[in-house]
Design an enzyme around this catalytic site. Structure first.
Site, PDB file in Angstrom:
ATOM      1  N   ASN A 135      26.159  41.518   9.075  1.00 51.37           N
ATOM      2  CA  ASN A 135      27.870  40.145   9.314  1.00 51.37           C
ATOM      3  C   ASN A 135      27.696  38.961   8.805  1.00 51.37           C
ATOM      4  O   ASN A 135      26.876  38.406   8.062  1.00 51.37           O
ATOM      5  CB  ASN A 135      26.600  39.907  11.275  1.00 51.37           C
TER       6      ASN A 135
ATOM      7  N   ASN B 238      38.109  37.724   6.804  1.00 45.89           N
ATOM      8  CA  ASN B 238      36.698  38.271   5.350  1.00 45.89           C
ATOM      9  C   ASN B 238      36.812  39.694   5.205  1.00 45.89           C
ATOM     10  O   ASN B 238      36.800  39.613   4.161  1.00 45.89           O
ATOM     11  CB  ASN B 238      35.601  37.944   6.522  1.00 45.89           C
TER      12      ASN B 238
ATOM     13  N   LEU C  57      26.576  45.498  19.230  1.00 48.60           N
ATOM     14  CA  LEU C  57      26.597  46.725  19.289  1.00 48.60           C
ATOM     15  C   LEU C  57      24.979  46.844  19.928  1.00 48.60           C
ATOM     16  O   LEU C  57      24.105  46.398  20.060  1.00 48.60           O
ATOM     17  CB  LEU C  57      25.954  47.099  17.710  1.00 48.60           C
TER      18      LEU C  57
ATOM     19  N   HIS D 228      28.109  35.127  10.324  1.00 45.73           N
ATOM     20  CA  HIS D 228      28.191  34.613  11.697  1.00 45.73           C
ATOM     21  C   HIS D 228      28.713  32.625  11.538  1.00 45.73           C
ATOM     22  O   HIS D 228      28.369  32.299  10.224  1.00 45.73           O
ATOM     23  CB  HIS D 228      26.585  34.186  11.870  1.00 45.73           C
TER      24      HIS D 228
ATOM     25  N   MET E  36      33.884  41.731  17.063  1.00 44.39           N
ATOM     26  CA  MET E  36      34.004  40.976  18.094  1.00 44.39           C
ATOM     27  C   MET E  36      32.926  41.664  19.487  1.00 44.39           C
ATOM     28  O   MET E  36      33.396  41.504  20.594  1.00 44.39           O
ATOM     29  CB  MET E  36      34.752  40.268  18.732  1.00 44.39           C
TER      30      MET E  36
ATOM     31  N   GLY F 281      40.677  39.565  10.553  1.00 46.14           N
ATOM     32  CA  GLY F 281      40.621  40.266   9.054  1.00 46.14           C
ATOM     33  C   GLY F 281      40.400  39.119   7.847  1.00 46.14           C
ATOM     34  O   GLY F 281      40.927  40.323   6.480  1.00 46.14           O
TER      35      GLY F 281
HETATM   36  C1  GRF Z   1      34.854  34.394  10.450  1.00 46.35           C
HETATM   37  O1  GRF Z   1      35.091  33.344  11.056  1.00 46.35           O
HETATM   38  C2  GRF Z   1      33.178  34.866  10.999  1.00 46.35           C
HETATM   39  O2  GRF Z   1      32.336  34.196  10.795  1.00 46.35           O
HETATM   40  C3  GRF Z   1      33.315  35.290  12.498  1.00 46.35           C
HETATM   41  O3  GRF Z   1      34.775  35.410  13.495  1.00 46.35           O
HETATM   42  C4  GRF Z   1      35.481  34.953  12.093  1.00 46.35           C
HETATM   43  C5  GRF Z   1      36.286  35.953  11.983  1.00 46.35           C
HETATM   44  O4  GRF Z   1      37.668  35.798  11.291  1.00 46.35           O
HETATM   45  N1  GRF Z   1      32.731  36.284  12.779  1.00 46.35           N
HETATM   46  P1  GRF Z   1      38.460  37.246  10.465  1.00 46.35           P
HETATM   47  O5  GRF Z   1      38.647  37.987  11.474  1.00 46.35           O
HETATM   48  O6  GRF Z   1      37.740  37.572   8.965  1.00 46.35           O
HETATM   49  O7  GRF Z   1      39.953  36.509   9.525  1.00 46.35           O
END
Ligand code: GRF
Length: 189
Positions: free
Chosen positions: A108, A14, A94, A110, A91, A12
């Site tokens: 999203n 981000n 959908l 990526h 992860m 989490g």
């Molecule tokens: C990040 O690298 C994001 O881009 C990808 O999964 C990772 C998640 O990291 N989709 P966090 O849970 O936000 O720390």
């Protein structure tokens, strides 16, 4: 103010960066994190959200079919008014039933150029191929993995990196700043 539901599955970081941007950064007055939802009951990001006084919910995906989980999530979301659904380390793919319910409203991040690498292991891919740089992609979500329309990309300079950990650290630093900035641009247009 745009009301956001942020979907996570793990750490989490981000989600935290977006929530901080809403509370005190580039998204202040622009967006609000209405709720953080995890499909994984043990996601560390749930604790992080609670510590920030953000409402949380967990809907276990374990033992549910893809459609069962998505319908449970849809039922839950229908009860709360959200404008956008933000996937931040969520992860799961959908279903079309879900993505059709929020056209151009699911976004999203990526950690690669989605035209070059999709799915798990994007930083490993950059490291193993000794790329001089990689891209972070913010994109709309459809029912395929990392496949929806690209909204914005940011470059990550990988010159001189010595380890996968360093690739990830440089990438995440860009992710945390760029995701909130990209959302601001979307919400203001
Ligand atoms: C990040 O690298 C994001 O881009 C990808 O999964 C990772 C998640 O990291 N989709 P966090 O849970 O936000 O720390």
């Amino acid at each position: 103010m745009k009301q956001l539901a942020i979907l996570i599955s793990g750490r989490g970081s981000n989600m935290k960066a977006i929530a901080e941007a809403c509370q005190n950064g580039v998204l202040k007055g622009v967006a609000n994190v209405r709720i953080v939802i995890s499909n994984n009951l043990k996601a560390k990001g749930l604790e992080t959200a609670r510590a920030m006084n953000i409402p949380t919910a967990a809907i276990a995906s374990k033992d549910k079919s893809r459609l069962e989980f998505d319908r449970a999530l849809l039922r839950f979301l229908k009860e709360i008014d959200v404008d956008y659904i933000i996937l931040a380390g969520f992860m799961r793919r959908l279903t079309k039933e879900f993505t059709d319910a929020y056209p151009q409203r699911i976004i999203n991040i990526h950690p690669a150029d989605t035209r070059q690498h999709r799915g798990l292991g994007a930083y490993e891919w950059a490291w193993e191929n000794q790329l001089p740089d990689t891209k972070i992609t913010v994109h709309y979500v459809n029912d395929k993995i990392d496949d929806g329309q690209i909204i914005a990309q940011a470059n990550v300079d990988l010159n001189g990196v010595q380890s996968l950990a360093e690739v990830e650290a440089r990438g995440l630093k860009v992710e945390h700043q760029f995701f909130a900035q990209a959302l601001k641009t979307i919400f203001e247009n």
